[in-house]
Every structure is written in C-alpha cells, then in structure tokens.
Design an enzyme around this catalytic site. Structure first.
Site, PDB file in Angstrom:
ATOM      1  N   ASP A  10       7.537   4.258  -9.175  1.00 38.14           N
ATOM      2  CA  ASP A  10       6.150   4.036  -8.706  1.00 38.14           C
ATOM      3  C   ASP A  10       6.733   3.727  -7.241  1.00 38.14           C
ATOM      4  O   ASP A  10       7.073   2.715  -6.903  1.00 38.14           O
ATOM      5  CB  ASP A  10       5.495   3.320  -9.406  1.00 38.14           C
ATOM      6  CG  ASP A  10       4.198   2.896  -8.709  1.00 38.14           C
ATOM      7  OD1 ASP A  10       3.774   3.188  -7.483  1.00 38.14           O
ATOM      8  OD2 ASP A  10       3.155   2.252  -9.189  1.00 38.14           O
ATOM      9  N   ILE A  11       6.164   4.733  -6.270  1.00 38.20           N
ATOM     10  CA  ILE A  11       6.671   4.551  -4.817  1.00 38.20           C
ATOM     11  C   ILE A  11       5.966   3.366  -4.511  1.00 38.20           C
ATOM     12  O   ILE A  11       6.743   2.800  -3.351  1.00 38.20           O
ATOM     13  CB  ILE A  11       6.433   5.878  -4.053  1.00 38.20           C
ATOM     14  CG1 ILE A  11       7.009   5.950  -2.703  1.00 38.20           C
ATOM     15  CG2 ILE A  11       4.775   6.088  -3.929  1.00 38.20           C
ATOM     16  CD1 ILE A  11       7.018   7.187  -2.074  1.00 38.20           C
ATOM     17  N   GLY A  32      -4.125  11.337  -5.830  1.00 33.11           N
ATOM     18  CA  GLY A  32      -2.630  11.160  -6.098  1.00 33.11           C
ATOM     19  C   GLY A  32      -2.025  10.002  -5.521  1.00 33.11           C
ATOM     20  O   GLY A  32      -2.407   8.927  -5.476  1.00 33.11           O
ATOM     21  N   VAL A  33      -1.055  10.380  -4.837  1.00 32.59           N
ATOM     22  CA  VAL A  33       0.028   9.409  -4.065  1.00 32.59           C
ATOM     23  C   VAL A  33      -0.788   8.657  -3.205  1.00 32.59           C
ATOM     24  O   VAL A  33      -0.645   7.518  -2.986  1.00 32.59           O
ATOM     25  CB  VAL A  33       1.329   9.818  -3.759  1.00 32.59           C
ATOM     26  CG1 VAL A  33       1.146  10.881  -2.588  1.00 32.59           C
ATOM     27  CG2 VAL A  33       2.411   8.824  -3.542  1.00 32.59           C
ATOM     28  N   ASP A  34      -1.588   9.548  -2.346  1.00 34.05           N
ATOM     29  CA  ASP A  34      -2.213   8.857  -1.267  1.00 34.05           C
ATOM     30  C   ASP A  34      -3.379   7.910  -1.753  1.00 34.05           C
ATOM     31  O   ASP A  34      -3.185   6.683  -1.071  1.00 34.05           O
ATOM     32  CB  ASP A  34      -3.122   9.995  -0.376  1.00 34.05           C
ATOM     33  CG  ASP A  34      -3.921   9.693   0.882  1.00 34.05           C
ATOM     34  OD1 ASP A  34      -3.383   8.670   1.532  1.00 34.05           O
ATOM     35  OD2 ASP A  34      -4.684  10.349   1.381  1.00 34.05           O
ATOM     36  N   ILE A 121      -1.582  18.363  -5.849  1.00 41.24           N
ATOM     37  CA  ILE A 121      -2.753  19.214  -5.582  1.00 41.24           C
ATOM     38  C   ILE A 121      -2.779  20.110  -4.769  1.00 41.24           C
ATOM     39  O   ILE A 121      -3.462  21.010  -4.783  1.00 41.24           O
ATOM     40  CB  ILE A 121      -3.923  18.024  -5.468  1.00 41.24           C
ATOM     41  CG1 ILE A 121      -5.226  18.874  -5.781  1.00 41.24           C
ATOM     42  CG2 ILE A 121      -4.022  17.498  -4.046  1.00 41.24           C
ATOM     43  CD1 ILE A 121      -6.442  17.860  -5.763  1.00 41.24           C
ATOM     44  N   TYR A 122      -1.864  20.013  -3.637  1.00 39.82           N
ATOM     45  CA  TYR A 122      -1.705  21.161  -2.672  1.00 39.82           C
ATOM     46  C   TYR A 122      -0.957  22.414  -3.089  1.00 39.82           C
ATOM     47  O   TYR A 122      -0.826  23.066  -2.256  1.00 39.82           O
ATOM     48  CB  TYR A 122      -1.078  20.394  -1.419  1.00 39.82           C
ATOM     49  CG  TYR A 122      -2.009  19.594  -0.568  1.00 39.82           C
ATOM     50  CD1 TYR A 122      -3.266  19.210  -1.041  1.00 39.82           C
ATOM     51  CD2 TYR A 122      -1.616  19.223   0.808  1.00 39.82           C
ATOM     52  CE1 TYR A 122      -4.297  18.665  -0.005  1.00 39.82           C
ATOM     53  CE2 TYR A 122      -2.516  18.424   1.473  1.00 39.82           C
ATOM     54  CZ  TYR A 122      -3.925  18.138   1.019  1.00 39.82           C
ATOM     55  OH  TYR A 122      -4.501  17.415   1.858  1.00 39.82           O
TER      56      TYR A 122
END
Length: 167
Positions: A10-11, A32-34, A121-122
């Site tokens: 997990d970043i 997401g990650v953001d 998602i991109y």
C-alpha cells in the site's frame, strides 16, 4: 544508475522520501490512489495542493506537497493522460514519470515510490505504464537513487518483476 525494484504494498504505508500520487488535474483529491493518498495524508495535503496549485496541474506535469500524516516526507503529484478522454499520446505518460523524477531531484528525494500512473481509471494498460516508468528512469540522469514501482496486488507486482527482469 538508479536502482528500480518492484514492491507489493500500500503506497500510503511506505517510509520513503517521496511517494508519487496519480492525481487529477484539479489537484483536489479524487478516487483510486489519489483518494487513498489524500485520506491517509490528512487535510494538510489538500491545503498544500490548494496553496501550491490554485489552477491545478497540466497533464504530464508534476509538483510536490507535504505528505501530511504519511510516513513519506513528500508527495509528488503527477497528472496522467486519460485515454478515455482522448489523451492517447504515450509521451504524456512517460512525462509523468520523467517530471516526477525531476521534481524528486529538486527536493532532494533519494528514494521514490511510484504507483502505475494511468493504469487505473485513466485506461492505460499496466504494461504501458510499467514500460513508460522504465523508459523515463533509463533516459533520465537523476539524483534519485532508488525507484520503487508499487504493485497494489501480487499479480501487478509480478508483472513489474517480469518487466524488470527483461530490462
């Protein structure tokens, strides 16, 4: 030469100089990650984004903020190209990694953890994102000593490991 390794993690839990956030152009948090980075970093991250990037950030560019409550020292935010919105120029994806490395060097970060930018998602494939990361690292003369490519699951981490072995 910059060392590159794959890690399954997990970043938001990594104790590194900087983590990279796959941000949206508004720089106000997202999914997401953001979203995960903004939630884990706390309100200081959003406050710094608002102060540093009042007009957002262009696709392919990068900039840094505090890491707030995260164990990392900084967050380097980069805006990946959205394939679903017609942003299919692979050079923009490579630019995300290259600009993030440049920003990391500017702030003195020696170890930097990257998610697979654009591979959520991109709409970019994991393979495209991994290849773009390796291209950027291999073509950059950076003071960053260690790049960690973070796989959010075992399968993704294995894909990164295979790409590194074939490098």
């Amino acid at each position: 030469m910059t060392r590159v390794t794959a890690i399954h993690a997990d970043i938001t839990t990594l104790d590194v100089d900087a983590i990279v956030n796959a941000a949206n152009s508004a720089m106000r948090g997202g999914g997401g990650v953001d979203g995960a980075i903004h939630r884990a970093g706390g309100p200081a991250v959003l406050a710094d984004c608002v102060a540093r990037f009042p007009d957002g950030l262009a696709t392919g560019d990068a900039g840094w903020t505090t890491a707030g409550d995260l164990p990392a020292r900084w967050i380097i935010h980069t805006v990946g190209p959205n394939r679903h919105a017609g942003q299919t120029d692979r050079a923009l994806l490579v630019s995300c990694y290259r600009r993030s490395l440049e920003v990391a060097a500017e702030i003195g970060a020696r170890d930097v953890a990257f998610p697979l930018v654009g591979a959520g998602i991109y709409g970019w494939s994991k393979e495209d994102s991994i290849a773009a990361a390796l291209e950027a690292v291999d073509s950059s003369s950076t003071a960053v000593e260690h790049v960690l490519l973070v796989g959010y699951d075992a399968s993704t981490t294995r894909q990164i490991e295979v790409a590194l072995a074939d490098r």
